[in-house]
Each structure stands twice: as structure tokens, then as C-alpha cells.
Design a protein around this motif. Structure first.
Motif, PDB file in Angstrom:
ATOM      1  N   ILE A   1       0.872  -1.171   0.000  1.00  0.00           N
ATOM      2  CA  ILE A   1       0.000   0.000   0.000  1.00  0.00           C
ATOM      3  C   ILE A   1       0.912   1.225   0.000  1.00  0.00           C
ATOM      4  CG2 ILE A   1      -1.795   1.274   1.230  1.00  0.00           C
ATOM      5  CD1 ILE A   1      -2.488  -1.466   2.586  1.00  0.00           C
ATOM      6  N   VAL A   2       0.728   2.122  -0.961  1.00  0.00           N
ATOM      7  CA  VAL A   2       1.565   3.308  -1.048  1.00  0.00           C
ATOM      8  C   VAL A   2       0.683   4.551  -0.977  1.00  0.00           C
ATOM      9  CG1 VAL A   2       3.496   2.260  -2.277  1.00  0.00           C
ATOM     10  CG2 VAL A   2       1.550   3.123  -3.575  1.00  0.00           C
ATOM     11  N   THR A   3       1.189   5.584  -0.292  1.00  0.00           N
ATOM     12  CA  THR A   3       0.480   6.849  -0.150  1.00  0.00           C
ATOM     13  C   THR A   3       1.352   7.974  -0.690  1.00  0.00           C
ATOM     14  OG1 THR A   3       1.362   7.435   2.033  1.00  0.00           O
ATOM     15  CG2 THR A   3      -0.525   5.913   1.981  1.00  0.00           C
ATOM     16  N   GLU A   4       0.859   9.200  -0.571  1.00  0.00           N
ATOM     17  CA  GLU A   4       1.648  10.334  -1.051  1.00  0.00           C
ATOM     18  C   GLU A   4       2.965  10.479  -0.304  1.00  0.00           C
ATOM     19  OE1 GLU A   4      -1.527  12.230   1.676  1.00  0.00           O
ATOM     20  OE2 GLU A   4      -1.270  10.455   0.417  1.00  0.00           O
ATOM     21  N   LEU A   5       3.052   9.919   0.912  1.00  0.00           N
ATOM     22  CA  LEU A   5       4.296  10.016   1.674  1.00  0.00           C
ATOM     23  C   LEU A   5       5.423   9.225   1.020  1.00  0.00           C
ATOM     24  CD1 LEU A   5       3.072   9.782   5.380  1.00  0.00           C
ATOM     25  CD2 LEU A   5       3.497  11.809   3.988  1.00  0.00           C
ATOM     26  N   THR A   6       5.069   8.132   0.347  1.00  0.00           N
ATOM     27  CA  THR A   6       6.082   7.318  -0.317  1.00  0.00           C
ATOM     28  C   THR A   6       6.165   7.588  -1.820  1.00  0.00           C
ATOM     29  OG1 THR A   6       4.441   5.529  -0.422  1.00  0.00           O
ATOM     30  CG2 THR A   6       6.066   5.430   1.347  1.00  0.00           C
ATOM     31  N   ILE A   7       5.175   8.316  -2.353  1.00  0.00           N
ATOM     32  CA  ILE A   7       5.165   8.610  -3.791  1.00  0.00           C
ATOM     33  C   ILE A   7       5.744   9.988  -4.084  1.00  0.00           C
ATOM     34  CG2 ILE A   7       3.686   9.011  -5.799  1.00  0.00           C
ATOM     35  CD1 ILE A   7       1.787   6.882  -4.651  1.00  0.00           C
ATOM     36  N   ARG A   8       5.232  11.002  -3.417  1.00  0.00           N
ATOM     37  CA  ARG A   8       5.625  12.375  -3.712  1.00  0.00           C
ATOM     38  C   ARG A   8       6.888  12.761  -2.943  1.00  0.00           C
ATOM     39  NH1 ARG A   8      -0.619  14.606  -3.897  1.00  0.00           N
ATOM     40  NH2 ARG A   8      -1.040  13.865  -6.015  1.00  0.00           N
ATOM     41  N   THR A   9       7.965  12.176  -3.374  1.00  0.00           N
ATOM     42  CA  THR A   9       9.268  12.349  -2.749  1.00  0.00           C
ATOM     43  C   THR A   9      10.184  13.137  -3.691  1.00  0.00           C
ATOM     44  OG1 THR A   9      10.013  10.279  -3.735  1.00  0.00           O
ATOM     45  CG2 THR A   9       9.016  10.146  -1.536  1.00  0.00           C
ATOM     46  N   VAL A  10      11.440  13.314  -3.280  1.00  0.00           N
ATOM     47  CA  VAL A  10      12.426  13.951  -4.158  1.00  0.00           C
ATOM     48  C   VAL A  10      12.556  13.156  -5.456  1.00  0.00           C
ATOM     49  CG1 VAL A  10      14.885  14.476  -4.430  1.00  0.00           C
ATOM     50  CG2 VAL A  10      13.715  15.039  -2.285  1.00  0.00           C
ATOM     51  N   ARG A  11      12.518  11.858  -5.319  1.00  0.00           N
ATOM     52  CA  ARG A  11      12.632  11.001  -6.511  1.00  0.00           C
ATOM     53  C   ARG A  11      11.502  11.293  -7.503  1.00  0.00           C
ATOM     54  NH1 ARG A  11      14.722   4.896  -6.180  1.00  0.00           N
ATOM     55  NH2 ARG A  11      14.934   4.490  -8.406  1.00  0.00           N
ATOM     56  N   PHE A  12      10.291  11.519  -6.985  1.00  0.00           N
ATOM     57  CA  PHE A  12       9.166  11.860  -7.854  1.00  0.00           C
ATOM     58  C   PHE A  12       9.364  13.227  -8.503  1.00  0.00           C
ATOM     59  CE2 PHE A  12       5.279  14.475  -7.939  1.00  0.00           C
ATOM     60  CZ  PHE A  12       4.706  13.940  -9.078  1.00  0.00           C
ATOM     61  N   GLU A  13       9.794  14.216  -7.727  1.00  0.00           N
ATOM     62  CA  GLU A  13      10.019  15.548  -8.283  1.00  0.00           C
ATOM     63  C   GLU A  13      11.054  15.493  -9.407  1.00  0.00           C
ATOM     64  OE1 GLU A  13       8.243  18.108  -7.755  1.00  0.00           O
ATOM     65  OE2 GLU A  13       7.088  17.294  -6.073  1.00  0.00           O
ATOM     66  N   ASN A  14      12.092  14.705  -9.223  1.00  0.00           N
ATOM     67  CA  ASN A  14      13.088  14.522 -10.283  1.00  0.00           C
ATOM     68  C   ASN A  14      12.463  13.901 -11.520  1.00  0.00           C
ATOM     69  OD1 ASN A  14      14.996  15.515  -8.508  1.00  0.00           O
ATOM     70  ND2 ASN A  14      15.918  13.524  -8.065  1.00  0.00           N
TER      71      ASN A  14
END
Length: 210
Positions: free
Chosen positions: A118-131
Motif C-alpha cells: 500500500i503506497v500513499t503520497e508520503l512514499t510517492i511524492r518524494t524527491v525522486r518523484f520531483e526529479n
């Protein structure tokens, strides 16, 4: 167990995410699912993504069967993961009712050689996502061959920071725009390599991909 196909509707935020390799697209039903797909698209170990891959028949709290369809099935080089994508507030609010469902889904995944997450914005919207989101705009851009060759030659001696490259290759500030028109596409298309968890900026350390 069958796959449920997502159709566009007016009750949720839906759309299609084009896969980086051009093999097709994957539908999403929320902005968070879209962001999750963007994050996956930047990884080089993802082999396949399926939306709504299977519908499971599980035992409900009252003993009656109930149906559950997870959001995605992602095949990596070394594992297969079934994902449920939820905003954290929704997940926490529904946890008392959904806990048993997710436990059964995890057991089913394990029994079939897969994992359940189960993934939420805490594990999705990270620095890795911004990159990943930043570089996605450059994925289909072909860098100038001469500029690309110059950048690769500058990295022949090993990793360097973006700032170091800019200062070395573009002592004249007027040349820096041209530098970035080649540099970002090379990073987006993995001609260059950097730690995906490090923020993109002048301190980013890059190297030529093997």
C-alpha cells in the motif's frame, strides 16, 4: 479472476499515462495514481505495468464474499508487486474496514509469488518523484550530438557535479542555455546517470552511464 478495465468517468480524475518505452499506456483514476506512474516511469528496472490487474473474491467481515481490485501490478526485474494507491487520509479513515481485505490480498499475493504494498503520497511524492516529473518533459528530446559528445568527454575522467560541468564547458554564460538543452535530455534518457534520490540542482553528481 479477471482484469477490470478503467473507463473515463466524471466521478474521478482519470487519464492515460504513456509508458516511457512507447509500448502503450496505463490508465489512472486519481492524481496520486498518475504521480505513482510518473515515478515508476523513471525507473530502469520496471518491465511491465498493468492497471486493475485482477479482481479477487475475498471473505467479508460477515463471512460473505466481497470483491477487491487492487490498482496496479508492477513487474520489476527481480520481483512482482501488487499495489494499492491511496491518499493517506483516506487510508487511515478506512483502515478499520479495509484491514482484513488488505491482509487477505497480501496472503494471496504471497501465495502467487508476488508482494502486496500500500503506497500513499508520503512514499510517492518524494524527491525522486520531483526529479522524475522534471525530467519527463525531456524524455522525447534528442540532444545535439556535438553537445552530447562534449558532455560525455568531460565526464570521461569520472563523476562531476552539474556546477563543475557548467563552469568547465560554459565559461561564457551565454552558452549555458545550449548546455542544458543537451544535458537534461541525456539525464532523462539515461545517457547520464545520477542518484535518483538526490535533488536535481547544481550540486547533483552525474556520470556517464555504463
Amino acid at each position: 479472476m479477471r482484469r477490470r478495465i478503467i473507463k473515463p468517468n466524471t466521478r474521478s480524475f482519470t487519464g492515460r499515462h504513456v509508458l516511457p518505452d512507447g509500448s502503450g499506456d496505463v490508465r489512472f483514476e486519481s492524481g496520486l495514481e498518475r504521480d505513482f506512474l510518473t515515478l515508476l516511469g523513471a525507473r530502469d528496472d520496471v518491465l511491465e505495468i498493468l492497471e486493475q490487474p485482477v479482481t479477487l473474491t475475498l471473505a467479508g467481515p460477515d463471512g460473505k464474499p466481497r470483491r477487491y481490485t487492487p490498482d496496479f501490478k508492477v513487474t520489476y526485474r527481480d520481483r512482482v508487486v501488487i499495489y494499492e494507491v491511496k491518499y493517506r487520509d483516506q487510508f487511515r479513515k478506512r483502515w478499520p474496514n479495509d484491514r482484513d481485505k488488505y491482509c487477505q490480498a497480501r496472503a494471496w499475493a504471497q501465495a502467487n509469488g508476488m508482494r502486496f504494498r500500500i503506497v500513499t503520497e508520503l512514499t510517492i511524492r518524494t524527491v525522486r518523484f520531483e526529479n522524475a516529473r522534471f525530467l519527463a518533459a525531456y524524455r522525447d528530446v534528442t540532444p545535439d550530438p556535438a553537445l552530447a559528445g562534449t558532455i560525455l568527454a568531460a565526464l570521461a575522467g569520472g563523476p562531476r557535479t552539474v556546477l563543475d560541468l557548467v563552469r568547465t564547458l560554459c565559461p561564457d554564460r551565454a552558452d549555458r542555455v545550449g548546455f542544458y538543452t543537451a544535458f537534461w535530455p541525456m539525464l532523462a534518457n539515461r545517457t547520464l546517470r545520477a542518484d535518483p534520490r538526490a535533488p536535481i540542482g547544481m550540486d547533483l553528481v552525474v556520470e556517464a552511464a555504463p
